[in-house]
Design a protein around this motif. Structure first.
Motif, PDB file in Angstrom:
ATOM      1  N   ASN A 109       0.863  -1.181   0.000  1.00  0.00           N
ATOM      2  CA  ASN A 109       0.000   0.000   0.000  1.00  0.00           C
ATOM      3  C   ASN A 109       0.902   1.234   0.000  1.00  0.00           C
ATOM      4  O   ASN A 109       1.618   1.483   0.976  1.00  0.00           O
ATOM      5  N   TYR A 110       0.881   2.002  -1.063  1.00  0.00           N
ATOM      6  CA  TYR A 110       1.881   3.050  -1.252  1.00  0.00           C
ATOM      7  C   TYR A 110       1.263   4.376  -1.680  1.00  0.00           C
ATOM      8  O   TYR A 110       0.080   4.464  -2.025  1.00  0.00           O
ATOM      9  N   GLU A 111       2.104   5.400  -1.661  1.00  0.00           N
ATOM     10  CA  GLU A 111       1.766   6.706  -2.208  1.00  0.00           C
ATOM     11  C   GLU A 111       2.996   7.260  -2.916  1.00  0.00           C
ATOM     12  O   GLU A 111       4.141   6.929  -2.572  1.00  0.00           O
ATOM     13  N   ILE A 112       2.761   8.083  -3.932  1.00  0.00           N
ATOM     14  CA  ILE A 112       3.846   8.748  -4.647  1.00  0.00           C
ATOM     15  C   ILE A 112       3.667  10.250  -4.474  1.00  0.00           C
ATOM     16  O   ILE A 112       2.593  10.791  -4.777  1.00  0.00           O
ATOM     17  N   ILE A 113       4.695  10.905  -3.973  1.00  0.00           N
ATOM     18  CA  ILE A 113       4.635  12.349  -3.761  1.00  0.00           C
ATOM     19  C   ILE A 113       5.610  13.025  -4.721  1.00  0.00           C
ATOM     20  O   ILE A 113       6.826  12.950  -4.547  1.00  0.00           O
ATOM     21  N   PHE A 114       5.071  13.654  -5.753  1.00  0.00           N
ATOM     22  CA  PHE A 114       5.890  14.445  -6.666  1.00  0.00           C
ATOM     23  C   PHE A 114       6.021  15.863  -6.096  1.00  0.00           C
ATOM     24  O   PHE A 114       5.026  16.453  -5.648  1.00  0.00           O
ATOM     25  N   VAL A 115       7.230  16.391  -6.110  1.00  0.00           N
ATOM     26  CA  VAL A 115       7.467  17.749  -5.621  1.00  0.00           C
ATOM     27  C   VAL A 115       7.923  18.601  -6.795  1.00  0.00           C
ATOM     28  O   VAL A 115       9.040  18.448  -7.301  1.00  0.00           O
ATOM     29  N   ASP A 116       7.041  19.485  -7.251  1.00  0.00           N
ATOM     30  CA  ASP A 116       7.414  20.383  -8.342  1.00  0.00           C
ATOM     31  C   ASP A 116       8.243  21.527  -7.773  1.00  0.00           C
ATOM     32  O   ASP A 116       7.730  22.411  -7.097  1.00  0.00           O
ATOM     33  N   ARG A 132       1.738  18.288 -16.553  1.00  0.00           N
ATOM     34  CA  ARG A 132       1.835  16.844 -16.820  1.00  0.00           C
ATOM     35  C   ARG A 132       1.497  16.057 -15.558  1.00  0.00           C
ATOM     36  O   ARG A 132       0.811  15.038 -15.619  1.00  0.00           O
ATOM     37  N   LEU A 133       1.997  16.518 -14.428  1.00  0.00           N
ATOM     38  CA  LEU A 133       1.713  15.825 -13.161  1.00  0.00           C
ATOM     39  C   LEU A 133       0.233  15.893 -12.818  1.00  0.00           C
ATOM     40  O   LEU A 133      -0.350  14.917 -12.333  1.00  0.00           O
ATOM     41  N   LEU A 134      -0.385  17.034 -13.057  1.00  0.00           N
ATOM     42  CA  LEU A 134      -1.802  17.203 -12.722  1.00  0.00           C
ATOM     43  C   LEU A 134      -2.714  16.403 -13.647  1.00  0.00           C
ATOM     44  O   LEU A 134      -3.899  16.211 -13.343  1.00  0.00           O
ATOM     45  N   SER A 135      -2.174  15.943 -14.768  1.00  0.00           N
ATOM     46  CA  SER A 135      -2.978  15.140 -15.692  1.00  0.00           C
ATOM     47  C   SER A 135      -3.066  13.671 -15.260  1.00  0.00           C
ATOM     48  O   SER A 135      -3.827  12.898 -15.825  1.00  0.00           O
ATOM     49  N   ILE A 136      -2.277  13.307 -14.241  1.00  0.00           N
ATOM     50  CA  ILE A 136      -2.271  11.921 -13.763  1.00  0.00           C
ATOM     51  C   ILE A 136      -3.556  11.626 -12.996  1.00  0.00           C
ATOM     52  O   ILE A 136      -3.910  12.341 -12.062  1.00  0.00           O
ATOM     53  N   ASN A 137      -4.261  10.595 -13.376  1.00  0.00           N
ATOM     54  CA  ASN A 137      -5.507  10.209 -12.722  1.00  0.00           C
ATOM     55  C   ASN A 137      -5.226   9.001 -11.822  1.00  0.00           C
ATOM     56  O   ASN A 137      -5.416   7.855 -12.209  1.00  0.00           O
ATOM     57  N   VAL A 168      -1.363   9.328  -5.971  1.00  0.00           N
ATOM     58  CA  VAL A 168      -0.391  10.368  -6.321  1.00  0.00           C
ATOM     59  C   VAL A 168      -0.748  11.682  -5.645  1.00  0.00           C
ATOM     60  O   VAL A 168      -1.905  12.109  -5.635  1.00  0.00           O
ATOM     61  N   HIS A 169       0.283  12.325  -5.066  1.00  0.00           N
ATOM     62  CA  HIS A 169       0.154  13.675  -4.529  1.00  0.00           C
ATOM     63  C   HIS A 169       1.164  14.562  -5.247  1.00  0.00           C
ATOM     64  O   HIS A 169       2.261  14.109  -5.588  1.00  0.00           O
ATOM     65  N   ASN A 182       7.098  27.420   5.442  1.00  0.00           N
ATOM     66  CA  ASN A 182       6.177  26.753   4.542  1.00  0.00           C
ATOM     67  C   ASN A 182       6.510  27.123   3.105  1.00  0.00           C
ATOM     68  O   ASN A 182       6.222  28.226   2.655  1.00  0.00           O
ATOM     69  N   LEU A 183       7.128  26.196   2.391  1.00  0.00           N
ATOM     70  CA  LEU A 183       7.504  26.448   1.005  1.00  0.00           C
ATOM     71  C   LEU A 183       6.451  25.948   0.026  1.00  0.00           C
ATOM     72  O   LEU A 183       6.558  26.188  -1.168  1.00  0.00           O
ATOM     73  N   ILE A 184       5.442  25.222   0.539  1.00  0.00           N
ATOM     74  CA  ILE A 184       4.445  24.626  -0.347  1.00  0.00           C
ATOM     75  C   ILE A 184       3.379  25.661  -0.700  1.00  0.00           C
ATOM     76  O   ILE A 184       2.705  26.211   0.165  1.00  0.00           O
ATOM     77  N   GLU A 185       3.239  25.901  -1.979  1.00  0.00           N
ATOM     78  CA  GLU A 185       2.210  26.834  -2.445  1.00  0.00           C
ATOM     79  C   GLU A 185       0.870  26.128  -2.565  1.00  0.00           C
ATOM     80  O   GLU A 185      -0.170  26.648  -2.149  1.00  0.00           O
ATOM     81  N   THR A 186       0.874  24.908  -3.130  1.00  0.00           N
ATOM     82  CA  THR A 186      -0.359  24.157  -3.327  1.00  0.00           C
ATOM     83  C   THR A 186      -0.088  22.670  -3.184  1.00  0.00           C
ATOM     84  O   THR A 186       0.952  22.178  -3.609  1.00  0.00           O
ATOM     85  N   HIS A 187      -1.039  21.968  -2.554  1.00  0.00           N
ATOM     86  CA  HIS A 187      -0.963  20.514  -2.422  1.00  0.00           C
ATOM     87  C   HIS A 187      -2.118  19.924  -3.212  1.00  0.00           C
ATOM     88  O   HIS A 187      -3.287  20.126  -2.889  1.00  0.00           O
ATOM     89  N   TYR A 188      -1.795  19.188  -4.286  1.00  0.00           N
ATOM     90  CA  TYR A 188      -2.805  18.537  -5.106  1.00  0.00           C
ATOM     91  C   TYR A 188      -2.877  17.072  -4.724  1.00  0.00           C
ATOM     92  O   TYR A 188      -1.851  16.401  -4.603  1.00  0.00           O
ATOM     93  N   THR A 189      -4.087  16.556  -4.557  1.00  0.00           N
ATOM     94  CA  THR A 189      -4.222  15.151  -4.173  1.00  0.00           C
ATOM     95  C   THR A 189      -5.531  14.600  -4.709  1.00  0.00           C
ATOM     96  O   THR A 189      -6.409  15.343  -5.157  1.00  0.00           O
ATOM     97  N   GLY A 190      -5.671  13.280  -4.649  1.00  0.00           N
ATOM     98  CA  GLY A 190      -6.908  12.652  -5.094  1.00  0.00           C
ATOM     99  C   GLY A 190      -6.794  12.100  -6.501  1.00  0.00           C
ATOM    100  O   GLY A 190      -5.836  12.344  -7.233  1.00  0.00           O
TER     101      GLY A 190
END
Length: 322
Positions: free
Chosen positions: A43-50, A60-65, A69-70, A306-314
């Motif tokens: 059971n895993y998760e992948i966290i891409f950091v732009d 391209r990352l946001l196109s992943i369904n 993936v985060h 806090n360097l994160i501008e936005t966290h996309y998930t789901g």
């Protein structure tokens, strides 16, 4: 969002992948990893950091369904190590792996590293077999850096720059104790000596261009040496004292020669003696200043920003608050 520092591990595995101008390869990276892990029950998760990409990487990352993936979008480019460090607080896996998006490390190594952490190691690192990088720009600087790193950290590991895996407990300690500049594996080796290295397949980069240069590598090695070595400038002080001592001996010899042999003496040798004395004092002064600066720097506390501008998930990577 609640960070993993405030919660126990909920997943088996978290994979952190920093991305900077890698639009041509991020989809291939995601597909290769998911294909490999789909063969297991992990059971895993992948966290891409732009990391402030200037190309189409984020889109391209946001196109992943994929609901596994985060995507963390940073406010600006901060470098590979700090980008990965920013993601550590969002990991929920019992094993945390820092992985490159260029796929030079075969995805199968993820399963092997995870197995080593699950067996009780705090750190599991890869050793690149038949490394596919150029000798002068990559392998030679790495050999020099490897020697300096082992000296600074007081360890014997074979491949500092290869893919790494960490236990969840160690990650929490890294978050609490890391100092500037952020260098995750160096901090990990200082905290824990419970590590293992295993051979991993190394491949040629198929897409994109490497962001590493000889200058960047040497800068990283110098940061590790000055930050973690017990006395990083001791060798300069020894050289300084040695030159000053030789200058004193030579000066004493010149004095005896002029008193008991003849008063006239070569000006070149006198000049060399003065040079040794000044050179020695100069090096001793530099080493003292260097030690003073390093000690002040090491006493600085790490203040997380806090360097994160936005966290996309789901599954559709819908935007959530950082």
């Amino acid at each position: 969002m609640t960070t993993s520092e405030q919660m126990p591990a909920r997943l088996d595995l978290s994979i952190i992948i920093p991305v900077y101008n890698e639009s041509s390869g991020v989809i291939s990276c995601w597909k290769a990893i998911t294909e490999t892990l789909s063969k297991s029950s992990i059971n895993y998760e992948i966290i891409f950091v732009d990391d402030g990409s200037e190309d189409d990487s984020l889109n391209r990352l946001l196109s992943i369904n994929d609901n596994k993936v985060h995507v963390l979008k940073l406010t600006h480019n901060v470098g590979q190590q700090r980008a990965m460090f920013t993601a550590l607080g969002h990991c929920r896996g019992a094993t945390v792996i820092t992985y490159d998006s260029d796929l030079q490390f075969a995805p199968e190594c993820i399963l092997e590293l995870h197995q080593q952490i699950s067996s009780g190691y705090d750190i599991a690192g890869g050793i690149r077999i038949a490394r596919k990088d150029g000798f002068w720009q990559n392998r030679l600087p790495s050999m020099i850096g490897q020697y300096l790193i082992n000296k600074a950290l007081g360890i014997r590991q074979q491949d500092f720059g290869a893919v790494k895996a960490y236990s969840f407990a160690l990650v929490q300690r890294i978050i609490r104790t890391a100092r500037e500049p952020i260098i995750i594996p160096a901090t990990a080796y200082v905290i824990s000596r419970n590590f293992i290295e295993i051979p991993v397949q190394h491949q040629e980069r198929k897409e994109g261009v490497s962001k590493w240069s000889t200058l960047k590598r040497m800068e990283l090695y110098f940061d590790i040496y000055t930050l973690y070595a017990d006395r990083p400038f001791a060798w300069i002080m020894l050289i300084g004292f040695g030159c000053f001592f030789l200058g004193v001996l030579l000066g004493f010899g010149i004095l005896l020669y002029k008193l008991f042999v003849q008063p006239h003496f070569s000006g070149v040798i006198i000049f060399f003696d003065v040079f040794l004395l000044i050179f020695g004092l100069h090096f001793v002064s530099l080493s003292l200043i260097g030690e003073f600066v390093v000690r002040i720097h090491r006493k600085r506390e790490q203040h997380e920003t806090n360097l994160i501008e936005t966290h996309y998930t789901g599954s559709r990577l819908t935007e959530t608050a950082p």
